[in-house]
Design a protein around this motif. Structure first.
Motif, PDB file in Angstrom:
ATOM      1  N   SER A 346       5.482 -16.326   9.863  1.00  0.00           N
ATOM      2  CA  SER A 346       5.626 -15.899   8.463  1.00  0.00           C
ATOM      3  C   SER A 346       4.288 -15.447   7.883  1.00  0.00           C
ATOM      4  CB  SER A 346       6.189 -17.060   7.633  1.00  0.00           C
ATOM      5  OG  SER A 346       7.463 -17.449   8.100  1.00  0.00           O
ATOM      6  N   LEU A 347       3.238 -16.220   8.179  1.00  0.00           N
ATOM      7  CA  LEU A 347       1.913 -15.842   7.680  1.00  0.00           C
ATOM      8  C   LEU A 347       1.461 -14.497   8.260  1.00  0.00           C
ATOM      9  CD1 LEU A 347       0.127 -19.327   7.845  1.00  0.00           C
ATOM     10  CD2 LEU A 347       0.893 -18.116   5.801  1.00  0.00           C
ATOM     11  N   PHE A 348       1.757 -14.315   9.562  1.00  0.00           N
ATOM     12  CA  PHE A 348       1.389 -13.048  10.193  1.00  0.00           C
ATOM     13  C   PHE A 348       2.168 -11.889   9.573  1.00  0.00           C
ATOM     14  CE2 PHE A 348       2.069  -9.904  13.644  1.00  0.00           C
ATOM     15  CZ  PHE A 348       0.744  -9.509  13.824  1.00  0.00           C
ATOM     16  N   PHE A 349       3.462 -12.137   9.292  1.00  0.00           N
ATOM     17  CA  PHE A 349       4.301 -11.106   8.688  1.00  0.00           C
ATOM     18  C   PHE A 349       3.775 -10.735   7.296  1.00  0.00           C
ATOM     19  CE2 PHE A 349       7.927  -9.913   6.008  1.00  0.00           C
ATOM     20  CZ  PHE A 349       8.379  -8.806   6.719  1.00  0.00           C
ATOM     21  N   VAL A 350       3.411 -11.769   6.518  1.00  0.00           N
ATOM     22  CA  VAL A 350       2.871 -11.506   5.172  1.00  0.00           C
ATOM     23  C   VAL A 350       1.582 -10.703   5.261  1.00  0.00           C
ATOM     24  CG1 VAL A 350       1.856 -12.617   3.141  1.00  0.00           C
ATOM     25  CG2 VAL A 350       3.976 -13.513   4.120  1.00  0.00           C
ATOM     26  N   TYR A 351       0.730 -11.079   6.232  1.00  0.00           N
ATOM     27  CA  TYR A 351      -0.528 -10.353   6.405  1.00  0.00           C
ATOM     28  C   TYR A 351      -0.270  -8.879   6.720  1.00  0.00           C
ATOM     29  CZ  TYR A 351      -4.915  -8.836   8.550  1.00  0.00           C
ATOM     30  OH  TYR A 351      -6.042  -8.144   8.882  1.00  0.00           O
ATOM     31  N   ARG A 352       0.683  -8.631   7.630  1.00  0.00           N
ATOM     32  CA  ARG A 352       1.013  -7.244   7.992  1.00  0.00           C
ATOM     33  C   ARG A 352       1.563  -6.482   6.801  1.00  0.00           C
ATOM     34  NH1 ARG A 352       4.633  -6.593  13.136  1.00  0.00           N
ATOM     35  NH2 ARG A 352       4.332  -4.426  12.447  1.00  0.00           N
ATOM     36  N   GLN A 353       2.410  -7.139   6.015  1.00  0.00           N
ATOM     37  CA  GLN A 353       2.984  -6.481   4.858  1.00  0.00           C
ATOM     38  C   GLN A 353       1.911  -6.138   3.823  1.00  0.00           C
ATOM     39  OE1 GLN A 353       5.893  -5.670   6.438  1.00  0.00           O
ATOM     40  NE2 GLN A 353       6.611  -5.632   4.313  1.00  0.00           N
ATOM     41  N   LYS A 354       0.945  -7.040   3.672  1.00  0.00           N
ATOM     42  CA  LYS A 354      -0.149  -6.753   2.754  1.00  0.00           C
ATOM     43  C   LYS A 354      -0.943  -5.541   3.223  1.00  0.00           C
ATOM     44  CE  LYS A 354      -2.611  -9.943   0.860  1.00  0.00           C
ATOM     45  NZ  LYS A 354      -3.530 -11.109   0.697  1.00  0.00           N
ATOM     46  N   ARG A 355      -1.184  -5.483   4.547  1.00  0.00           N
ATOM     47  CA  ARG A 355      -1.894  -4.323   5.084  1.00  0.00           C
ATOM     48  C   ARG A 355      -1.113  -3.030   4.849  1.00  0.00           C
ATOM     49  NH1 ARG A 355      -5.797  -4.904   9.027  1.00  0.00           N
ATOM     50  NH2 ARG A 355      -5.804  -2.626   8.888  1.00  0.00           N
ATOM     51  N   LYS A 356       0.204  -3.120   5.095  1.00  0.00           N
ATOM     52  CA  LYS A 356       1.041  -1.930   4.888  1.00  0.00           C
ATOM     53  C   LYS A 356       1.051  -1.512   3.411  1.00  0.00           C
ATOM     54  CE  LYS A 356       4.205  -2.546   8.788  1.00  0.00           C
ATOM     55  NZ  LYS A 356       5.607  -2.778   9.182  1.00  0.00           N
ATOM     56  N   LEU A 357       1.107  -2.519   2.515  1.00  0.00           N
ATOM     57  CA  LEU A 357       1.092  -2.228   1.092  1.00  0.00           C
ATOM     58  C   LEU A 357      -0.218  -1.546   0.692  1.00  0.00           C
ATOM     59  CD1 LEU A 357       2.378  -2.438  -1.706  1.00  0.00           C
ATOM     60  CD2 LEU A 357       1.405  -4.746  -1.893  1.00  0.00           C
ATOM     61  N   SER A 358      -1.327  -2.064   1.231  1.00  0.00           N
ATOM     62  CA  SER A 358      -2.632  -1.462   0.931  1.00  0.00           C
ATOM     63  C   SER A 358      -2.697  -0.019   1.436  1.00  0.00           C
ATOM     64  CB  SER A 358      -3.742  -2.304   1.569  1.00  0.00           C
ATOM     65  OG  SER A 358      -5.009  -1.735   1.341  1.00  0.00           O
ATOM     66  N   ASP A 359      -2.174   0.188   2.670  1.00  0.00           N
ATOM     67  CA  ASP A 359      -2.163   1.554   3.224  1.00  0.00           C
ATOM     68  C   ASP A 359      -1.284   2.477   2.381  1.00  0.00           C
ATOM     69  OD1 ASP A 359      -3.824   0.658   5.205  1.00  0.00           O
ATOM     70  OD2 ASP A 359      -2.231   0.406   6.705  1.00  0.00           O
ATOM     71  N   ARG A 361      -0.587   2.212  -0.808  1.00  0.00           N
ATOM     72  CA  ARG A 361      -1.257   2.527  -2.071  1.00  0.00           C
ATOM     73  C   ARG A 361      -2.331   3.601  -1.871  1.00  0.00           C
ATOM     74  NH1 ARG A 361      -1.973  -3.659  -4.363  1.00  0.00           N
ATOM     75  NH2 ARG A 361       0.077  -3.813  -5.372  1.00  0.00           N
ATOM     76  N   ASN A 362      -3.081   3.447  -0.776  1.00  0.00           N
ATOM     77  CA  ASN A 362      -4.109   4.467  -0.494  1.00  0.00           C
ATOM     78  C   ASN A 362      -3.484   5.844  -0.270  1.00  0.00           C
ATOM     79  OD1 ASN A 362      -6.173   2.582  -0.700  1.00  0.00           O
ATOM     80  ND2 ASN A 362      -6.098   2.061   1.496  1.00  0.00           N
ATOM     81  N   GLU A 363      -2.357   5.810   0.476  1.00  0.00           N
ATOM     82  CA  GLU A 363      -1.669   7.077   0.743  1.00  0.00           C
ATOM     83  C   GLU A 363      -1.121   7.675  -0.547  1.00  0.00           C
ATOM     84  OE1 GLU A 363      -0.301  10.254   3.000  1.00  0.00           O
ATOM     85  OE2 GLU A 363      -1.660   8.600   3.526  1.00  0.00           O
ATOM     86  N   ASN A 368      -1.283  11.640  -4.777  1.00  0.00           N
ATOM     87  CA  ASN A 368      -1.402  11.964  -6.205  1.00  0.00           C
ATOM     88  C   ASN A 368      -2.601  12.886  -6.475  1.00  0.00           C
ATOM     89  OD1 ASN A 368       0.847  10.570  -7.110  1.00  0.00           O
ATOM     90  ND2 ASN A 368      -0.274   8.632  -7.349  1.00  0.00           N
ATOM     91  N   GLU A 369      -3.703  12.623  -5.758  1.00  0.00           N
ATOM     92  CA  GLU A 369      -4.868  13.490  -5.914  1.00  0.00           C
ATOM     93  C   GLU A 369      -4.548  14.917  -5.464  1.00  0.00           C
ATOM     94  OE1 GLU A 369      -7.897  11.555  -3.700  1.00  0.00           O
ATOM     95  OE2 GLU A 369      -8.306  10.016  -5.247  1.00  0.00           O
ATOM     96  N   LYS A 370      -3.846  14.994  -4.307  1.00  0.00           N
ATOM     97  CA  LYS A 370      -3.452  16.326  -3.819  1.00  0.00           C
ATOM     98  C   LYS A 370      -2.503  17.008  -4.812  1.00  0.00           C
ATOM     99  CE  LYS A 370      -3.965  15.406   1.136  1.00  0.00           C
ATOM    100  NZ  LYS A 370      -3.275  15.322   2.436  1.00  0.00           N
ATOM    101  N   LEU A 371      -1.606  16.173  -5.379  1.00  0.00           N
ATOM    102  CA  LEU A 371      -0.654  16.710  -6.345  1.00  0.00           C
ATOM    103  C   LEU A 371      -1.373  17.277  -7.578  1.00  0.00           C
ATOM    104  CD1 LEU A 371       2.298  17.175  -7.125  1.00  0.00           C
ATOM    105  CD2 LEU A 371       2.332  14.845  -8.062  1.00  0.00           C
ATOM    106  N   VAL A 372      -2.372  16.522  -8.032  1.00  0.00           N
ATOM    107  CA  VAL A 372      -3.159  17.003  -9.185  1.00  0.00           C
ATOM    108  C   VAL A 372      -3.865  18.308  -8.831  1.00  0.00           C
ATOM    109  CG1 VAL A 372      -5.163  16.496 -10.634  1.00  0.00           C
ATOM    110  CG2 VAL A 372      -3.448  14.713 -10.195  1.00  0.00           C
ATOM    111  N   MET A 373      -4.442  18.310  -7.613  1.00  0.00           N
ATOM    112  CA  MET A 373      -5.137  19.539  -7.186  1.00  0.00           C
ATOM    113  C   MET A 373      -4.151  20.691  -7.077  1.00  0.00           C
ATOM    114  SD  MET A 373      -7.718  17.987  -4.301  1.00  0.00           S
ATOM    115  CE  MET A 373      -8.198  19.639  -3.809  1.00  0.00           C
ATOM    116  N   LEU A 374      -2.976  20.395  -6.495  1.00  0.00           N
ATOM    117  CA  LEU A 374      -1.976  21.445  -6.332  1.00  0.00           C
ATOM    118  C   LEU A 374      -1.490  21.956  -7.689  1.00  0.00           C
ATOM    119  CD1 LEU A 374      -0.231  23.107  -4.417  1.00  0.00           C
ATOM    120  CD2 LEU A 374       1.407  21.199  -4.386  1.00  0.00           C
ATOM    121  N   ASN A 375      -1.265  21.036  -8.619  1.00  0.00           N
ATOM    122  CA  ASN A 375      -0.855  21.450  -9.965  1.00  0.00           C
ATOM    123  C   ASN A 375      -1.937  22.299 -10.631  1.00  0.00           C
ATOM    124  OD1 ASN A 375       1.679  20.316  -9.995  1.00  0.00           O
ATOM    125  ND2 ASN A 375       0.940  18.315 -10.712  1.00  0.00           N
TER     126      ASN A 375
END
Length: 564
Positions: A346-359, A361-363, A368-375
């Protein structure tokens, strides 16, 4: 008759008051200590025997040789049966040389008693037939003769299974008991013992207790006679089911036997049987093994016949107890190991999910930055280029869908991560509660309860049901229209309707996991505790009922609920 019952009630009422003041556990500890140091009492007994042998070897006078041989018989009487008989034979030989027919008859009577005590009833009767009452006197031999006859017929009456013979033997025993009364003083131990045995066998328990009280007052605590009186007293307390008092007097009798080097351990054998029935296997096994060792020293068939079945039963119960303890220990080690693995997973799963969530958000930020540039570019291009409204609308729609999916992914992951962190915290608390429960039951020796708990799958089933309930609740919260949208893609006969609107069926749950991006059948099988083949079958059956292209069905399932 009313006086009889009133007397019995009063006597046993006093016994109950005394029973509350005794501590049986302390008594057991004293008995255990005596057993552990029994060798020193046996050594003392052997030293007395060796001293008497030395006196006998130096004796020249026949009278002295008889006296020393008789003392050796007395030492061996409850220590080694064969040796007791050997020294009685020597006494008979010496008495014959002294032309003392009374002593010859007395020793033969004692030899018959010794034989009947060890189960040699035929031999006992043959020996007694060699004795003539004309050769005996009230001082020498007559009482021993009648007591021996009374004892052999009493034993035969007790052990025979033939009712006609039993009645005959009891009548003969009573006849010789009456003869004992005629030749013995009423205050002697032998007279009182016969009287108590008579009252007991005829169910006159109040009278038997009165006689036992008189006998108890005459003996010294810790002596051989005290052990005998205590044993008979335990039988009386057994009549009304007063088990604490019965065990108390059996322990007193057994301790006195050990102190006096007695190998004919009737009290300890009976105590061991009681403890075995009460479930105290360890102590019962210790006592019956000690009794068996003593009996091997005493050397009689009767005790061997009595002890062997009980020893076998107790040893079997002991082995079962050891096996149960080992099984319980194995089960709890397995449970703790599995729970530890679950926690780590469970702890490993939570850790992976946190990593995925962080990725994610970055994506999302990059998009959003590309969208602003495109707009910005589109805005600039609008000033210079004549772009078709249709193309611009399509582009904006695609971007909006992409953005929506990213926002949805972010929302789903945040919701599930929050819920899984809460579940993990709950599992840590449950593991600690379970550990406390196991520790408490082990401390209280409630091994059967632990074995029953570990044997049941109720704990696992309950936790799985709670897990699925949490999953269903969160999923339906995130995608409230998923079930209706899913059924809309199926033919009417294949549509799935759950009785509980708050819970998902197994079919819906499989495609709910696919909607969340878990489309590997092995991972789905692991989560739902099914085989991989079962998951394949579920997926194939549902696909067979789709309204349109079945090959594109699962992709369309992943798009369900975008506008929820």
């Amino acid at each position: 008759m009313k006086v009889f019952f009133l007397t019995v009630i009063l006597q046993f009422s006093f016994a109950q008051m005394f029973a509350h003041s005794i501590n049986l556990e302390q008594m057991y500890n004293k008995l255990d200590n005596l057993i552990d140091h029994s060798s020193q009492y046996i050594d003392n007994h052997e030293n007395n025997i060796n001293r008497l042998r030395l006196y006998l070897s130096k004796a020249q006078d026949q009278r002295v040789r008889y006296e020393e041989s008789f003392k050796l018989y007395s030492e061996y009487k409850s220590y080694t049966n064969d040796s007791a008989i050997v020294y009685l034979q020597r006494c008979i030989s010496i008495a014959q040389k002294m032309h003392r027919k009374d002593l010859v008859g007395k020793c033969r009577s004692l030899m018959a008693f010794q034989c009947s005590s060890s189960g040699l009833y035929t031999e006992a009767l043959q020996i007694l037939r060699q004795v003539s009452t004309r050769d005996l006197t009230r001082m020498n031999g007559l009482s021993e003769y009648y007591i021996a006859y009374n004892h052999v017929y009493q034993e035969l009456g007790y052990y025979t299974r033939l009712n006609d013979l039993k009645r005959k033997y009891i009548i003969m025993s009573d006849i010789y008991r009456d003869s004992v009364y005629n030749v013995l003083d009423k205050n002697t131990e032998e007279y009182l013992l016969c009287k108590e045995s008579y009252y007991f066998s005829h169910k006159l328990y109040a009278d038997a207790m009165n006689i036992n009280n008189r006998r108890l007052a005459k003996v010294t605590p810790g002596s051989r006679n005290y052990a005998i009186v205590a044993y008979y007293r335990s039988r009386l307390y057994n009549i009304n089911g007063n088990m604490p008092m019965k065990k108390y007097w059996l322990i007193e009798s057994a301790m006195s036997d050990i102190k006096n080097g007695v190998m004919d351990q009737a009290s300890l054998w009976e105590l061991s049987d009681i403890l075995n029935k009460e479930g105290d296997i360890d102590r019962s096994l210790k006592y019956i093994r000690f009794t068996w060792e003593c009996n091997n020293k005493f050397g009689t068939r009767m005790r061997s016949w009595q002890i062997s079945p009980l020893l076998s039963i107790i040893d079997s119960n002991y082995q079962k107890q050891i096996n149960r303890k080992n099984q319980t220990l194995t089960v709890f080690i397995t449970i703790v190991s599995l729970m530890s693995l679950m926690l780590l997973s469970s702890l490993f799963f939570v850790y992976r999910q946190k990593r995925k969530l962080s990725d994610a958000r970055n994506e999302l930020r990059r998009i959003n930055e590309k969208l602003v540039m495109l707009n910005s570019k589109l805005s600039n291009a609008n000033d210079n280029l004549d772009i078709s409204n249709h193309e611009l609308s399509a582009t904006n729609q695609k971007l909006a869908i992409s953005n929506q999916r990213l926002n949805e992914s972010n929302r789903v992951k945040e919701e599930y991560i929050g819920r899984f962190l809460s579940i993990c915290s709950q599992y840590v608390d449950k593991l600690d509660d379970f550990r406390k429960m196991v520790n408490k039951k082990l401390k209280n020796k409630e091994l059967q309860d632990l074995f029953t708990i570990s044997k049941s799958t109720e704990f696992k089933d309950k936790e799985l049901d709670e897990l699925y309930a949490n999953f269903d609740s969160v999923f339906l919260h995130l995608f409230p229209n998923f079930v209706n949208d899913f059924n809309a893609m199926l033919k009417p006969e294949f549509q799935i309707h759950s009785k509980d609107s708050e819970r998902l069926s197994t079919d819906i749950r499989i495609f709910a996991l696919i909607r969340l991006g878990i489309d590997d059948s092995s991972k789905i099988a692991e989560f739902l505790h099914y085989s991989v083949n079962t998951i394949y079958n579920y997926r194939a059956r549902i696909k067979n009922g789709v309204l349109t292209d079945r090959e594109d069905f699962e992709r369309r399932v992943k798009d369900l609920g975008l506008n929820s």
